[in-house]
Motif scaffolding. Structure first.
Motif, short mmCIF file in Angstrom:
data_model
loop_
_atom_site.label_atom_id
_atom_site.label_comp_id
_atom_site.label_asym_id
_atom_site.label_seq_id
_atom_site.Cartn_x
_atom_site.Cartn_y
_atom_site.Cartn_z
N PRO A 158 0.90 -1.30 0.00
CA PRO A 158 0.10 -0.09 -0.18
C PRO A 158 0.80 1.07 -0.02
O PRO A 158 1.68 1.49 0.86
CB PRO A 158 -1.05 -0.10 1.27
CG PRO A 158 -1.13 -1.62 1.45
CD PRO A 158 0.53 -2.16 0.98
N GLY A 159 0.52 1.97 -1.03
CA GLY A 159 1.33 3.48 -1.10
C GLY A 159 2.96 3.25 -1.53
O GLY A 159 3.31 4.15 -1.48
N VAL A 160 3.42 2.10 -1.48
CA VAL A 160 4.71 1.90 -1.82
C VAL A 160 5.04 1.31 -3.32
O VAL A 160 5.59 1.65 -4.17
CB VAL A 160 5.34 1.17 -0.88
CG1 VAL A 160 6.97 0.88 -1.25
CG2 VAL A 160 5.16 1.80 0.68
N GLU A 161 4.43 0.13 -3.20
CA GLU A 161 4.77 -0.49 -4.55
C GLU A 161 3.27 -1.45 -5.30
O GLU A 161 2.77 -2.08 -4.46
CB GLU A 161 5.84 -1.69 -4.55
CG GLU A 161 5.95 -2.47 -5.51
CD GLU A 161 6.81 -1.80 -6.77
OE1 GLU A 161 5.90 -1.21 -7.71
OE2 GLU A 161 7.78 -1.44 -6.76
N GLU A 162 2.91 -1.15 -6.35
CA GLU A 162 1.81 -1.71 -6.94
C GLU A 162 2.06 -1.90 -8.41
O GLU A 162 2.04 -0.77 -9.18
CB GLU A 162 0.58 -1.14 -6.66
CG GLU A 162 -0.67 -1.76 -7.12
CD GLU A 162 -2.03 -1.08 -6.67
OE1 GLU A 162 -3.12 -1.52 -7.15
OE2 GLU A 162 -1.85 -0.06 -5.91
N ARG A 163 2.21 -3.18 -8.86
CA ARG A 163 2.38 -3.32 -10.45
C ARG A 163 1.48 -4.45 -10.96
O ARG A 163 1.45 -5.40 -10.42
CB ARG A 163 3.74 -3.62 -10.49
CG ARG A 163 4.59 -3.16 -11.79
CD ARG A 163 6.12 -3.23 -11.75
NE ARG A 163 6.43 -2.26 -10.53
CZ ARG A 163 7.51 -2.28 -10.31
NH1 ARG A 163 8.84 -2.79 -11.02
NH2 ARG A 163 8.27 -1.54 -9.27
N VAL A 164 1.41 -4.32 -12.26
CA VAL A 164 0.41 -5.18 -12.84
C VAL A 164 1.15 -5.82 -14.39
O VAL A 164 1.72 -4.73 -14.96
CB VAL A 164 -0.93 -4.77 -13.33
CG1 VAL A 164 -1.74 -5.68 -13.94
CG2 VAL A 164 -1.75 -4.09 -12.22
N ALA A 165 1.14 -7.06 -14.53
CA ALA A 165 1.76 -7.44 -15.77
C ALA A 165 0.86 -8.27 -16.47
O ALA A 165 -0.13 -8.73 -16.17
CB ALA A 165 3.09 -8.32 -15.27
N ARG A 166 1.04 -8.25 -17.85
CA ARG A 166 0.30 -8.95 -18.79
C ARG A 166 1.65 -9.67 -19.84
O ARG A 166 2.26 -8.90 -20.32
CB ARG A 166 -0.88 -8.14 -19.51
CG ARG A 166 -1.70 -8.95 -20.22
CD ARG A 166 -2.89 -8.13 -20.63
NE ARG A 166 -3.46 -7.50 -19.73
CZ ARG A 166 -4.59 -8.32 -19.07
NH1 ARG A 166 -4.73 -9.63 -19.34
NH2 ARG A 166 -5.15 -7.61 -18.04
N VAL A 167 1.03 -10.93 -20.05
CA VAL A 167 1.70 -11.68 -21.08
C VAL A 167 1.37 -11.07 -22.33
O VAL A 167 0.13 -11.38 -22.88
CB VAL A 167 1.82 -13.02 -20.91
CG1 VAL A 167 2.63 -13.89 -22.18
CG2 VAL A 167 2.31 -13.37 -19.72
N VAL A 168 2.15 -10.53 -23.34
CA VAL A 168 1.76 -9.93 -24.56
C VAL A 168 2.40 -10.73 -25.70
O VAL A 168 1.77 -10.70 -27.02
CB VAL A 168 1.97 -8.53 -24.75
CG1 VAL A 168 1.39 -7.58 -23.60
CG2 VAL A 168 3.42 -8.03 -24.58
N GLU A 169 3.35 -11.57 -25.48
CA GLU A 169 4.16 -12.16 -26.73
C GLU A 169 4.83 -13.42 -26.03
O GLU A 169 5.52 -13.53 -24.84
CB GLU A 169 4.95 -11.18 -27.38
CG GLU A 169 5.92 -11.76 -28.68
CD GLU A 169 6.71 -10.71 -28.96
OE1 GLU A 169 7.90 -11.20 -29.79
OE2 GLU A 169 6.33 -9.62 -29.27
#
Length: 218
Positions: A158-169
């Protein structure tokens, strides 16, 4: 992070009003709760040997960082030999030293081969986090079997790190075995942040390009 090592998922994000109360539904990572609220040590194995993110103890790789308007910075990414316990899980520690900046990230692999990101120690204390502390949760660094369209949270602090990844290839296409996986990464904490990460089978992360410049691992 590392590589064989995952270059510090040290993308220095400013604190903000992220969506840390929300779950990010995976689109193809089956039967996983991401981020996980409380990792069970029994669900993890010693070491990380996922072919897309292998972290061999003692492994060292040079890293080169290019940012607009700044001199090229060089350094090394090292997988430390001794595990560090994070949220009760013996985690593989990956240290990235570029110039005078040294940061460490923590990863662990579950029994199905998925690699989880359990924490980050940063020279800026406000950017450090570890799963199980101050509401931080471990996210997925790399699925055991990536599939195009898979989406998952990388981390949730919370308030420090938040990341979202998606496989695109995933390339090349069948019938040959895939040798490369490409992820697109964004952050609800920073609308301007975006990165494209390329992972090579047997080597791990080889490049990250985007809003924070270009990082290459040899």
């Amino acid at each position: 992070m590392a590589g064989a090592v995952l270059l510090p998922l040290v993308l220095l994000l400013a604190a903000g009003c992220g969506t840390f109360a929300q779950e990010y539904p995976p689109t193809g990572v089956d039967q996983l709760t991401i981020p996980t609220p409380s990792p069970n040590p029994a669900d993890f194995v010693a070491g990380v040997d996922n072919p897309w993110l292998p972290l061999p103890a003692g492994g060292v790789r040079p890293v080169r960082v290019t940012r607009p308007g700044l001199p090229v910075a060089e350094g090394a990414v090292t997988v430390l030999a001794d595990p560090v316990e994070v949220a009760g899980v013996p985690a593989t520690a990956v240290r990235t030293a570029v110039g005078a900046t040294v940061a460490t990230d923590y990863f662990a692999q579950d029994t199905d081969g998925n690699v989880w990101w359990l924490g980050h120690d940063d020279p800026v204390p406000a950017l450090s986090w570890r799963a199980g502390t101050a509401g931080a949760r471990a996210g997925l660094a790399m699925p055991a079997t990536p599939r195009v369209g898979d989406g998952f949270r990388r981390a949730l602090a919370p308030g420090v790190e938040e990341r979202v990844a998606r496989v695109v290839e995933i390339a090349p296409e069948e019938p040959r075995a895939p040798e490369q996986v490409v992820l697109e990464v964004t952050s609800p904490l920073d609308a301007a942040y975006e990165a494209r990460e390329t992972y090579r089978r047997g080597a791990g992360l080889v490049s990250r390009s985007g809003s924070e410049g270009l990082q290459r691992l040899d």
